[in-house]
Write a protein that holds these residues in place. Structure first.
Motif, PDB file in Angstrom:
ATOM      1  N   CYS A 138      26.404 -37.226 -28.080  1.00  0.00           N
ATOM      2  CA  CYS A 138      27.784 -36.898 -27.677  1.00  0.00           C
ATOM      3  C   CYS A 138      28.699 -38.120 -27.597  1.00  0.00           C
ATOM      4  O   CYS A 138      29.908 -37.990 -27.799  1.00  0.00           O
ATOM      5  CB  CYS A 138      27.790 -36.146 -26.357  1.00  0.00           C
ATOM      6  SG  CYS A 138      27.091 -34.497 -26.538  1.00  0.00           S
ATOM      7  N   ARG A 177      19.106 -20.152 -20.926  1.00  0.00           N
ATOM      8  CA  ARG A 177      20.339 -20.126 -20.116  1.00  0.00           C
ATOM      9  C   ARG A 177      21.233 -21.323 -20.393  1.00  0.00           C
ATOM     10  O   ARG A 177      22.445 -21.252 -20.276  1.00  0.00           O
ATOM     11  CB  ARG A 177      20.038 -20.170 -18.609  1.00  0.00           C
ATOM     12  CG  ARG A 177      18.988 -19.309 -18.117  1.00  0.00           C
ATOM     13  CD  ARG A 177      18.670 -19.589 -16.673  1.00  0.00           C
ATOM     14  NE  ARG A 177      17.739 -20.701 -16.511  1.00  0.00           N
ATOM     15  CZ  ARG A 177      17.152 -21.014 -15.376  1.00  0.00           C
ATOM     16  NH1 ARG A 177      17.410 -20.313 -14.293  1.00  0.00           N
ATOM     17  NH2 ARG A 177      16.317 -22.030 -15.292  1.00  0.00           N
ATOM     18  N   ASP A 178      20.597 -22.455 -20.742  1.00  0.00           N
ATOM     19  CA  ASP A 178      21.382 -23.674 -20.973  1.00  0.00           C
ATOM     20  C   ASP A 178      22.295 -23.551 -22.198  1.00  0.00           C
ATOM     21  O   ASP A 178      23.204 -24.354 -22.379  1.00  0.00           O
ATOM     22  CB  ASP A 178      20.462 -24.893 -21.162  1.00  0.00           C
ATOM     23  CG  ASP A 178      19.769 -25.296 -19.879  1.00  0.00           C
ATOM     24  OD1 ASP A 178      20.188 -24.802 -18.809  1.00  0.00           O
ATOM     25  OD2 ASP A 178      18.817 -26.096 -19.935  1.00  0.00           O
ATOM     26  N   GLY A 239      17.943 -30.692 -18.565  1.00  0.00           N
ATOM     27  CA  GLY A 239      19.228 -30.778 -17.870  1.00  0.00           C
ATOM     28  C   GLY A 239      19.213 -31.602 -16.598  1.00  0.00           C
ATOM     29  O   GLY A 239      20.074 -32.451 -16.373  1.00  0.00           O
ATOM     30  N   ARG A 240      18.229 -31.367 -15.764  1.00  0.00           N
ATOM     31  CA  ARG A 240      18.173 -32.057 -14.468  1.00  0.00           C
ATOM     32  C   ARG A 240      17.990 -33.570 -14.674  1.00  0.00           C
ATOM     33  O   ARG A 240      18.640 -34.385 -14.022  1.00  0.00           O
ATOM     34  CB  ARG A 240      17.036 -31.413 -13.667  1.00  0.00           C
ATOM     35  CG  ARG A 240      16.654 -31.914 -12.335  1.00  0.00           C
ATOM     36  CD  ARG A 240      17.678 -32.196 -11.292  1.00  0.00           C
ATOM     37  NE  ARG A 240      18.632 -31.179 -10.910  1.00  0.00           N
ATOM     38  CZ  ARG A 240      19.601 -31.394 -10.015  1.00  0.00           C
ATOM     39  NH1 ARG A 240      19.718 -32.555  -9.420  1.00  0.00           N
ATOM     40  NH2 ARG A 240      20.461 -30.460  -9.726  1.00  0.00           N
ATOM     41  N   ASN A 277      29.210 -30.819 -17.680  1.00  0.00           N
ATOM     42  CA  ASN A 277      29.000 -30.234 -16.366  1.00  0.00           C
ATOM     43  C   ASN A 277      30.074 -30.816 -15.442  1.00  0.00           C
ATOM     44  O   ASN A 277      30.122 -32.025 -15.228  1.00  0.00           O
ATOM     45  CB  ASN A 277      27.581 -30.609 -15.904  1.00  0.00           C
ATOM     46  CG  ASN A 277      27.265 -30.138 -14.511  1.00  0.00           C
ATOM     47  OD1 ASN A 277      28.104 -30.169 -13.609  1.00  0.00           O
ATOM     48  ND2 ASN A 277      26.035 -29.701 -14.322  1.00  0.00           N
TER      49      ASN A 277
HETATM   50  C1  LIG Z   1      21.332 -27.773 -17.069  1.00  0.00           C
HETATM   51  C2  LIG Z   1      21.939 -27.763 -15.702  1.00  0.00           C
HETATM   52  C3  LIG Z   1      23.139 -26.836 -15.680  1.00  0.00           C
HETATM   53  C4  LIG Z   1      20.903 -27.182 -14.695  1.00  0.00           C
HETATM   54  O1  LIG Z   1      21.397 -27.301 -13.401  1.00  0.00           O
HETATM   55  P1  LIG Z   1      20.483 -27.917 -12.235  1.00  0.00           P
HETATM   56  O2  LIG Z   1      21.218 -27.790 -10.959  1.00  0.00           O
HETATM   57  O3  LIG Z   1      20.040 -29.264 -12.666  1.00  0.00           O
HETATM   58  O4  LIG Z   1      19.285 -26.906 -12.283  1.00  0.00           O
HETATM   59  P2  LIG Z   1      17.864 -26.949 -11.551  1.00  0.00           P
HETATM   60  O5  LIG Z   1      16.834 -26.904 -12.621  1.00  0.00           O
HETATM   61  O6  LIG Z   1      17.770 -28.010 -10.494  1.00  0.00           O
HETATM   62  O7  LIG Z   1      17.901 -25.544 -10.828  1.00  0.00           O
HETATM   63  C5  LIG Z   1      18.838 -25.217  -9.790  1.00  0.00           C
HETATM   64  C6  LIG Z   1      19.117 -23.732  -9.830  1.00  0.00           C
HETATM   65  O8  LIG Z   1      19.929 -23.408 -10.973  1.00  0.00           O
HETATM   66  C7  LIG Z   1      19.272 -22.464 -11.822  1.00  0.00           C
HETATM   67  N1  LIG Z   1      19.591 -22.843 -13.189  1.00  0.00           N
HETATM   68  C8  LIG Z   1      19.114 -23.887 -13.907  1.00  0.00           C
HETATM   69  N2  LIG Z   1      19.697 -23.921 -15.119  1.00  0.00           N
HETATM   70  C9  LIG Z   1      20.563 -22.889 -15.171  1.00  0.00           C
HETATM   71  C10 LIG Z   1      21.450 -22.396 -16.159  1.00  0.00           C
HETATM   72  N3  LIG Z   1      21.595 -22.991 -17.342  1.00  0.00           N
HETATM   73  N4  LIG Z   1      22.174 -21.295 -15.881  1.00  0.00           N
HETATM   74  C11 LIG Z   1      22.057 -20.674 -14.686  1.00  0.00           C
HETATM   75  N5  LIG Z   1      21.247 -21.100 -13.699  1.00  0.00           N
HETATM   76  C12 LIG Z   1      20.504 -22.189 -13.946  1.00  0.00           C
HETATM   77  C13 LIG Z   1      17.787 -22.586 -11.457  1.00  0.00           C
HETATM   78  O9  LIG Z   1      17.095 -21.384 -11.684  1.00  0.00           O
HETATM   79  C14 LIG Z   1      17.859 -22.881  -9.966  1.00  0.00           C
HETATM   80  O10 LIG Z   1      18.118 -21.685  -9.285  1.00  0.00           O
HETATM   81  P3  LIG Z   1      17.629 -21.434  -7.745  1.00  0.00           P
HETATM   82  O11 LIG Z   1      18.384 -22.419  -6.894  1.00  0.00           O
HETATM   83  O12 LIG Z   1      18.026 -20.010  -7.482  1.00  0.00           O
HETATM   84  O13 LIG Z   1      16.149 -21.676  -7.754  1.00  0.00           O
HETATM   85  C15 LIG Z   1      22.336 -29.173 -15.239  1.00  0.00           C
HETATM   86  O14 LIG Z   1      21.179 -29.900 -14.969  1.00  0.00           O
HETATM   87  C16 LIG Z   1      23.181 -29.919 -16.207  1.00  0.00           C
HETATM   88  O15 LIG Z   1      24.286 -29.529 -16.530  1.00  0.00           O
HETATM   89  N6  LIG Z   1      22.697 -31.090 -16.638  1.00  0.00           N
HETATM   90  C17 LIG Z   1      23.423 -31.999 -17.502  1.00  0.00           C
HETATM   91  C18 LIG Z   1      23.499 -31.464 -18.879  1.00  0.00           C
HETATM   92  C19 LIG Z   1      24.136 -32.439 -19.812  1.00  0.00           C
HETATM   93  O16 LIG Z   1      24.899 -33.305 -19.444  1.00  0.00           O
HETATM   94  N7  LIG Z   1      23.796 -32.323 -21.034  1.00  0.00           N
HETATM   95  C20 LIG Z   1      24.285 -33.248 -21.994  1.00  0.00           C
HETATM   96  C21 LIG Z   1      24.603 -32.523 -23.169  1.00  0.00           C
HETATM   97  S1  LIG Z   1      25.431 -33.666 -24.221  1.00  0.00           S
END
Ligand SMILES: CC(C)(COP(=O)(O)OP(=O)(O)OC[C@H]1O[C@@H](n2cnc3c(N)ncnc32)[C@H](O)[C@@H]1OP(=O)(O)O)[C@@H](O)C(=O)NCCC(=O)NCCS
Length: 358
Positions: A138, A177-178, A239-240, A277
């Motif tokens: 990106c 979901r991502d 993601g995390r 995000n």
């Molecule tokens: C992918 C992302 C959305 C996940 O969010 P997160 O808070 O890290 O997710 P976690 O794995 O810790 O899970 C937290 C909760 O969110 C949920 N969750 C995780 N991914 C999800 C998604 N894509 N959609 C909906 N819910 C999601 C989990 O089930 C968990 O639910 P719970 O609290 O009910 O158990 C986030 O990590 C993110 O945006 N990361 C950066 C991505 C990025 O910058 N990518 C670069 C691309 S260039």
């Protein structure tokens, strides 16, 4: 003494026409990485997604378009805005990550390169206009800006066209979901050499690359659907881990860029950051503001387009910049002498930041 400045003289973008709201994902069945079905109600998954990322809708290209097509549209708009003859462009630098992927296929096409295709679409005949692609995740468009600046400052180019274009919708796994994060888009700028009394344009840059376990935080992998073909692969991410990585490293790269620019951190008026995000971006900028003791608030500094446009990879920053310059983000303005920062993070893992004076 005169300064050799690298100055953005034109901007353009293409926002794809197909608007995909979060609602449209209610028809999807989502699975975990281990291929078990996510039993949570899909409405709840979508509400959680919106809550975590801020994304409400995203844009996808129509079936007839590929990355090089939308890159060419953005480029044409930037050239018109700069008012330059396309035949006088020395370099066409095209940042992307997946090449052209035709609708209904999942095969990357980079033969010829997207830059060659875009030069062709623009009808440029000059053999001294050199088109090439840049793959840097990106942060690719920001890296293209850094390269254009180096070419200009070394005297190898006077006029560069830097484009960012990607169609992530063509390789998302609809059972992950991502996938709701990813979007399509293209943006472009013309950067020109200007000899001037005062220093302006690109003042400094910083870049970082981490390729231990970070190298595979973004990768291509099989669909999470248990019956999917393992030979067909889609964009996947940890993601995390990316979230935590970005929070630690991006503010540091931003700080280095400001230090290299020789400006006071408080002089920065806007930060245009890559958007995957909303909460992550807020946290990054908050850390940077604290590190550099900046007195402005995060909402005042950081224009956002993620709610409506999602994450369009290399297209995000140049599109946002074009929107602000053209008055399409009414709450944010960039005036003469303003100091703006571009900052990005993504696959590689790569990070970069540029400080730019208008
Ligand atoms: C992918 C992302 C959305 C996940 O969010 P997160 O808070 O890290 O997710 P976690 O794995 O810790 O899970 C937290 C909760 O969110 C949920 N969750 C995780 N991914 C999800 C998604 N894509 N959609 C909906 N819910 C999601 C989990 O089930 C968990 O639910 P719970 O609290 O009910 O158990 C986030 O990590 C993110 O945006 N990361 C950066 C991505 C990025 O910058 N990518 C670069 C691309 S260039």
């Amino acid at each position: 003494m005169k300064h050799l400045n690298s100055v953005i003289t034109g901007t353009g973008s293409y926002i794809p026409t197909v608007r995909v709201t979060n609602r449209e994902f209610t028809r999807h069945t989502f699975y975990n990485e281990d291929e078990t079905k996510i039993e949570t109600l899909v409405d709840e998954v979508i509400a959680k997604f919106k809550d975590i990322t801020g994304i409400e809708e995203r844009r996808w290209v129509s079936d007839d378009l590929c990355a090089s097509d939308i890159g060419a549209i953005a480029a044409r708009r930037a050239i018109e805005d700069a008012g330059v003859d396309p035949e006088t462009i020395d370099q066409i630098i095209v940042a992307h990550n997946f090449g052209d992927i035709k609708h209904g296929t999942i095969q990357t096409d980079i033969l010829p390169s997207l830059a060659s295709r875009i030069k062709h679409h623009l009808g440029i005949k000059n053999p001294s206009c050199i088109p090439y692609d840049l793959i840097f995740g990106c942060p690719g468009w920001v890296q293209g800006v850094i390269q254009a600046d180096s070419y200009i400052k070394s005297g190898l180019a006077k006029r560069c066209l830097v484009i960012g274009t990607d169609t992530l919708s063509r390789l998302i796994d609809k059972h992950d979901r991502d996938c709701m994060i990813f979007a399509d888009g293209a943006g472009a700028v013309v950067i020109e050499a200007k000899e001037e009394e005062a220093k302006r344009g690109i003042l400094s840059a910083a870049a970082m690359s981490h390729t231990e376990e970070e190298a595979f935080y973004l990768y291509l992998g099989k669909s999470y659907h248990p019956e999917s073909d393992p030979n067909i692969r889609y964009i996947k991410m940890e993601g995390r881990k990316i979230y935590e990585y970005a929070l630690i490293n991006v503010p540091e790269a931003m700080k280095v860029a400001v230090e290299n620019a020789g400006v006071e951190p408080n002089e920065i008026t806007k930060i245009l950051i890559h958007q995957a995000n909303e909460k992550m971006d807020e946290a990054i900028v908050k850390r940077f503001v604290k590190k550099c003791r900046i007195e402005k608030s995060v909402p005042e500094l950081m224009p956002m387009s993620i709610r409506e446009l999602g994450n369009s990879s290399v297209g995000t920053i140049p599109t946002l910049y074009d929107m602000i310059i053209k008055g399409k983000q009414p709450e944010h303005k960039i005036d003469k002498d303003d100091i703006v920062m571009f900052a990005s993070v993504g696959a590689g893992m790569n990070i970069n930041a540029v400080v730019y004076k208008h």
